[in-house]
Scaffold this active site. Structure first.
Site, PDB file in Angstrom:
ATOM      1  N   HIS A 168       0.836  -1.204   0.000  1.00 38.13           N
ATOM      2  CA  HIS A 168       0.000   0.000   0.000  1.00 38.13           C
ATOM      3  C   HIS A 168       0.875   1.262   0.000  1.00 38.13           C
ATOM      4  O   HIS A 168       0.647   2.184  -0.787  1.00 38.13           O
ATOM      5  CB  HIS A 168      -0.916  -0.017   1.231  1.00 38.13           C
ATOM      6  CG  HIS A 168      -1.727   1.223   1.430  1.00 38.13           C
ATOM      7  ND1 HIS A 168      -3.047   1.319   1.038  1.00 38.13           N
ATOM      8  CD2 HIS A 168      -1.418   2.443   1.951  1.00 38.13           C
ATOM      9  CE1 HIS A 168      -3.508   2.534   1.320  1.00 38.13           C
ATOM     10  NE2 HIS A 168      -2.534   3.238   1.881  1.00 38.13           N
ATOM     11  N   GLU A 169       1.882   1.277   0.864  1.00 44.18           N
ATOM     12  CA  GLU A 169       2.736   2.472   0.943  1.00 44.18           C
ATOM     13  C   GLU A 169       3.529   2.663  -0.345  1.00 44.18           C
ATOM     14  O   GLU A 169       3.711   3.779  -0.824  1.00 44.18           O
ATOM     15  CB  GLU A 169       3.665   2.388   2.161  1.00 44.18           C
ATOM     16  CG  GLU A 169       2.941   2.315   3.504  1.00 44.18           C
ATOM     17  CD  GLU A 169       1.886   3.394   3.694  1.00 44.18           C
ATOM     18  OE1 GLU A 169       2.078   4.518   3.204  1.00 44.18           O
ATOM     19  OE2 GLU A 169       0.844   3.100   4.319  1.00 44.18           O
ATOM     20  N   ASP A 177      -4.947   7.505  -1.479  1.00 42.17           N
ATOM     21  CA  ASP A 177      -5.843   6.624  -0.725  1.00 42.17           C
ATOM     22  C   ASP A 177      -7.231   6.666  -1.342  1.00 42.17           C
ATOM     23  O   ASP A 177      -7.704   7.715  -1.786  1.00 42.17           O
ATOM     24  CB  ASP A 177      -5.940   7.091   0.736  1.00 42.17           C
ATOM     25  CG  ASP A 177      -4.740   6.676   1.552  1.00 42.17           C
ATOM     26  OD1 ASP A 177      -4.327   5.505   1.436  1.00 42.17           O
ATOM     27  OD2 ASP A 177      -4.212   7.524   2.283  1.00 42.17           O
ATOM     28  N   HIS A 206       1.560   4.404  -2.857  1.00 37.68           N
ATOM     29  CA  HIS A 206       1.663   5.869  -2.760  1.00 37.68           C
ATOM     30  C   HIS A 206       2.897   6.358  -3.517  1.00 37.68           C
ATOM     31  O   HIS A 206       2.849   7.352  -4.244  1.00 37.68           O
ATOM     32  CB  HIS A 206       1.742   6.307  -1.300  1.00 37.68           C
ATOM     33  CG  HIS A 206       0.453   6.208  -0.551  1.00 37.68           C
ATOM     34  ND1 HIS A 206      -0.752   6.630  -1.076  1.00 37.68           N
ATOM     35  CD2 HIS A 206       0.163   5.739   0.694  1.00 37.68           C
ATOM     36  CE1 HIS A 206      -1.715   6.431  -0.186  1.00 37.68           C
ATOM     37  NE2 HIS A 206      -1.197   5.880   0.888  1.00 37.68           N
TER      38      HIS A 206
END
Ligand SMILES: [Zn+2]
Length: 193
Positions: A126-127, A136, A130
């Site tokens: 997930h990070e 998000d 980014h």
């Protein structure tokens, strides 16, 4: 100093000349010279990732098997680092990309989410999402990687959805070609960062 600057200009002119010659090659060779085949390679440094190194490597591997326009590799000694991974006691977070090969960003593997039971590989992927330019999207769906903590704590899915993969592909589509070949001003931009 002036001499050094002049030398760089000469080098750039020489590169430009090389590109012009390449464009003038016979038809059979032309596609290779202009095809948008450039893959952006980003490096990451996990030396401050503490107990998260394995999860980070797994999250990176997931992205590498999910998209083709960008590759994330572990930085070797002395190599420029694009993404620094840092373990800390806060919430996981990251600089929003898309990080370019000339740029940099940071991923923080925060222990707060891990201590609450969130899946650590999903956090890493997930990070890095980014880093690759995904914001998000709190859809609550476990099938979405960027839904983050809006999905149930039990969610162990660390794979981006088709839409998320597609967006990252777009973020890195043709970038290197645009910057280094079409504009004809590659060195100025690449050296800026
Ligand atoms: Zn997030």
């Amino acid at each position: 100093m002036l001499r050094r600057t002049l030398a760089l200009v000469v080098t750039n002119v020489a590169l430009g000349a090389t590109l012009v010659v390449g464009a003038a090659l016979p038809a059979a060779a032309a596609p290779a010279a202009i095809a948008p085949a450039a893959v952006t390679t980003l490096t990451y440094d996990d030396s401050a990732a503490a107990e998260f190194k394995t999860a980070v490597a797994q999250g990176v591997a997931i992205w590498n098997s999910s998209v083709t326009n960008v590759r994330i590799v572990k930085a070797t000694a002395g190599q420029r680092v694009n993404i620094r991974v840092i373990a800390d006691n806060g919430w996981p977070r990251a600089t929003l990309g898309p990080v370019r090969a000339t740029g940099s960003g940071t991923v923080w593997m925060g222990r707060l989410a891990v201590s609450q039971g969130y899946n650590v590989v999903r956090i890493a992927a997930h990070e890095f999402g980014h880093s690759l330019g995904l914001p998000d999207r709190r859809t609550g769906l476990c099938s979405d990687l960027m839904s983050g903590s809006s999905a149930p704590v039990s969610c162990a899915n660390a794979n981006p959805s088709a839409a998320e993969r597609s967006r990252v592909q777009s973020n890195y589509a043709g970038f290197a070609v645009t910057r280094t070949q079409v504009t004809g001003r590659p060195v100025v931009i690449m050296d800026a960062a």
